[in-house]
Write a protein that holds these residues in place. Structure first.
Motif, PDB file in Angstrom:
ATOM      1  N   GLN A 120       0.826  -1.201   0.000  1.00  0.00           N
ATOM      2  CA  GLN A 120       0.000   0.000   0.000  1.00  0.00           C
ATOM      3  C   GLN A 120       0.866   1.259   0.000  1.00  0.00           C
ATOM      4  O   GLN A 120       0.475   2.302  -0.522  1.00  0.00           O
ATOM      5  N   THR A 173      -9.984  11.753   0.472  1.00  0.00           N
ATOM      6  CA  THR A 173      -8.745  11.099   0.886  1.00  0.00           C
ATOM      7  C   THR A 173      -7.550  12.052   0.880  1.00  0.00           C
ATOM      8  O   THR A 173      -7.307  12.754  -0.095  1.00  0.00           O
ATOM      9  N   GLY A 211      -8.402   6.048   9.329  1.00  0.00           N
ATOM     10  CA  GLY A 211      -7.689   6.048   8.067  1.00  0.00           C
ATOM     11  C   GLY A 211      -7.373   7.465   7.660  1.00  0.00           C
ATOM     12  O   GLY A 211      -7.331   8.370   8.479  1.00  0.00           O
ATOM     13  N   HIS A 266      -9.206   9.427   5.490  1.00  0.00           N
ATOM     14  CA  HIS A 266     -10.395   9.783   4.719  1.00  0.00           C
ATOM     15  C   HIS A 266     -11.194  10.873   5.437  1.00  0.00           C
ATOM     16  O   HIS A 266     -12.189  10.598   6.107  1.00  0.00           O
ATOM     17  N   HIS A 313      -6.278   0.675 -10.307  1.00  0.00           N
ATOM     18  CA  HIS A 313      -6.650  -0.111  -9.127  1.00  0.00           C
ATOM     19  C   HIS A 313      -6.548  -1.605  -9.432  1.00  0.00           C
ATOM     20  O   HIS A 313      -5.991  -2.377  -8.656  1.00  0.00           O
ATOM     21  N   TRP A 351      -4.308  -4.415  -7.602  1.00  0.00           N
ATOM     22  CA  TRP A 351      -4.932  -5.536  -6.892  1.00  0.00           C
ATOM     23  C   TRP A 351      -4.240  -6.854  -7.240  1.00  0.00           C
ATOM     24  O   TRP A 351      -4.167  -7.755  -6.410  1.00  0.00           O
ATOM     25  N   GLN A 382      -1.350  -7.111  -4.941  1.00  0.00           N
ATOM     26  CA  GLN A 382      -1.792  -7.432  -3.588  1.00  0.00           C
ATOM     27  C   GLN A 382      -2.177  -8.904  -3.487  1.00  0.00           C
ATOM     28  O   GLN A 382      -1.796  -9.597  -2.531  1.00  0.00           O
ATOM     29  N   GLU A 422      -4.470  -6.128   7.379  1.00  0.00           N
ATOM     30  CA  GLU A 422      -4.624  -4.800   6.773  1.00  0.00           C
ATOM     31  C   GLU A 422      -5.010  -4.921   5.304  1.00  0.00           C
ATOM     32  O   GLU A 422      -5.853  -4.166   4.795  1.00  0.00           O
ATOM     33  N   MET A 423      -4.416  -5.871   4.619  1.00  0.00           N
ATOM     34  CA  MET A 423      -4.773  -6.100   3.227  1.00  0.00           C
ATOM     35  C   MET A 423      -6.241  -6.487   3.094  1.00  0.00           C
ATOM     36  O   MET A 423      -6.927  -6.049   2.161  1.00  0.00           O
ATOM     37  N   ARG A 455      -8.739  -5.615   5.120  1.00  0.00           N
ATOM     38  CA  ARG A 455      -9.580  -4.439   5.329  1.00  0.00           C
ATOM     39  C   ARG A 455      -9.592  -3.554   4.084  1.00  0.00           C
ATOM     40  O   ARG A 455     -10.644  -3.080   3.651  1.00  0.00           O
ATOM     41  N   ASN A 456      -8.422  -3.358   3.499  1.00  0.00           N
ATOM     42  CA  ASN A 456      -8.352  -2.523   2.300  1.00  0.00           C
ATOM     43  C   ASN A 456      -9.070  -3.171   1.120  1.00  0.00           C
ATOM     44  O   ASN A 456      -9.647  -2.478   0.275  1.00  0.00           O
ATOM     45  N   TYR A 470     -12.750  -2.254   0.770  1.00  0.00           N
ATOM     46  CA  TYR A 470     -13.046  -0.964   0.132  1.00  0.00           C
ATOM     47  C   TYR A 470     -13.204  -1.120  -1.381  1.00  0.00           C
ATOM     48  O   TYR A 470     -13.922  -0.356  -2.032  1.00  0.00           O
TER      49      TYR A 470
END
Length: 401
Positions: A89, A167, A216, A218, A255, A259, A262, A360-361, A363-364, A367
């Motif tokens: 990230q 953001t 975060g 935001h 994005h 991804w 990720q 953490e990955m 949770r992201n 989104y």
């Protein structure tokens, strides 16, 4: 995993650059990603040092045009690099690619004065941007409903707005505000994009919106009678939707590229865990259920990768890629979630701790099904465009999309 199809063959130069970016992220970014993500004094200092190293090694803002200070990589070459950038990230900021959407917008529509003041410093990493689109009172997926207004008073715009999920607004030098300037025009010609410096009188950071269990970056913001020069409008009056689409369209494919990185990182962690964790008489890697997790994940990543590259190829050729982008936006987000979820399962209790990057990955990844258009809107768009073919007496041919 690599795609061997000649249709998506990387040149030796890109392969070498991709390897160099991977080594930089593994050696410089990932070891520091937690500190960078906290945005404290120590994290900022570490980030600045990493950014300088990226510049020194010729890895800075690779996908942006050279004339605005970027690396000048052709679009398809950058696709392969952006996939690697997605592994962390923090890598977007560390390598100067986090400004790509805003830089593209100002490069295409900004005046020379706007470029000198905002674009070039932004690409150099001296200032950060933010964009004010979503409002808490109306559905973010339907921007025709926005209530923010900008009224011209002499040589100044007077802006009143309430936005959230703006953001990085608390760290940004400016926010590009999406506001109604033409209230009597048709729905898609009512809005304009206007640059608002974040230190303008009347610009308020209401709060940093807490998201999925932690704070975060935001912010919720409110603008009360904020005045900015008439010249701060981007493009022409009423062109906000056109400009926003030019900004968001490439953003969606960016994005999807990240991804893949990720998902690949989560896949790597899952395989390594399976090969090293012993339980109930054997390694996890020897158990059929875990083997299915690995096989399903590999298959989904490869499918998402090919779909993403196909969409990128059409964008590069100037073809209509709206269906392709919508498909990969939905499917790519699903694959990202699925692979991380399986990786957490293979790690057991360790997977939900901060001892690995997986929580953490995860949770992201949640989104991903909402930002830049929720799944439902993109799914509706896919079906509507395909059905239009049949109404016209044709059939849907995947080769046409």
């Amino acid at each position: 995993m690599t795609v061997q199809s000649s249709q998506f063959q990387m040149s030796p130069r890109v392969k070498e650059l991709r390897k160099k970016v991977r080594e930089f992220i593994d050696n410089e970014v990932i070891p520091n990603e937690k500190k960078i993500g906290k945005y404290g004094p120590e994290g900022i200092e570490i980030l600045r040092n990493v950014q300088q190293k990226a510049k020194d090694e010729g890895l800075w803002a690779l996908g942006l045009p050279k004339e605005i200070g970027g690396g000048g990589l052709p679009f398809m070459d950058y696709v392969y690099i952006n996939e690697i950038i997605g592994r962390s990230q923090a890598a977007m900021v560390a390598l100067g690619t986090h400004t790509a959407q805003d830089a593209t917008m100002l490069h295409l529509f900004g005046t020379e004065e706007q470029k000198e003041k905002w674009l070039y410093p932004m690409v150099r990493g001296e200032i950060s941007p933010s964009v004010g689109l979503t409002e808490p009172e109306v559905a973010g997926s339907d921007p025709t409903l926005i209530q923010s207004t900008a009224v011209l008073d002499g040589n100044e715009w007077v802006i009143n707005a309430h936005k959230w999920f703006t953001t990085n607004a608390d760290k940004a030098a400016f926010t590009t505000m999406f506001c109604v300037t033409e209230p009597d025009a048709p729905p898609h010609k009512r809005a304009s994009m206007i640059i608002v410096p974040t230190d303008s009188p009347g610009y308020e950071i209401v709060r940093i919106v807490p998201t999925i269990g932690e704070f975060g970056n935001h912010p919720e913001i409110r603008l009360t009678n904020v005045r900015v020069p008439k010249e701060n409008i981007i493009g022409n009056r009423g062109e906000g939707f056109v400009i926003a689409q030019k900004r968001l369209g490439p953003g969606r494919i960016y994005h999807c590229m990240r991804w893949l990185g990720q998902a690949q990182r989560a896949f790597d962690l899952m395989c390594e865990r399976a090969l090293n964790r012993y339980a109930h008489g054997s390694l996890l890697a020897d158990k059929q259920m875990i083997q299915k997790y690995i096989a399903d994940s590999a298959t989904e990543i490869q499918a998402a990768r090919l779909m993403t590259f196909e969409a990128a190829k059409k964008i590069d050729e100037g073809s209509d890629a709206r269906i392709d982008i919508a498909m990969i936006k939905v499917y790519g987000a699903e694959v990202l979630h699925n692979v991380i979820d399986r990786a957490i399962q293979v790690h057991g209790a360790l997977g939900v701790t901060a001892d690995t990057p997986l929580e953490e990955m995860y949770r992201n990844a949640r989104y991903a099904r909402i930002y830049d258009g929720p799944d439902e809107v993109h799914t509706q768009s896919i079906a509507r465009r395909i059905l239009r073919k049949y109404k016209e007496g044709n059939a849907w041919d995947p080769a046409d999309f």
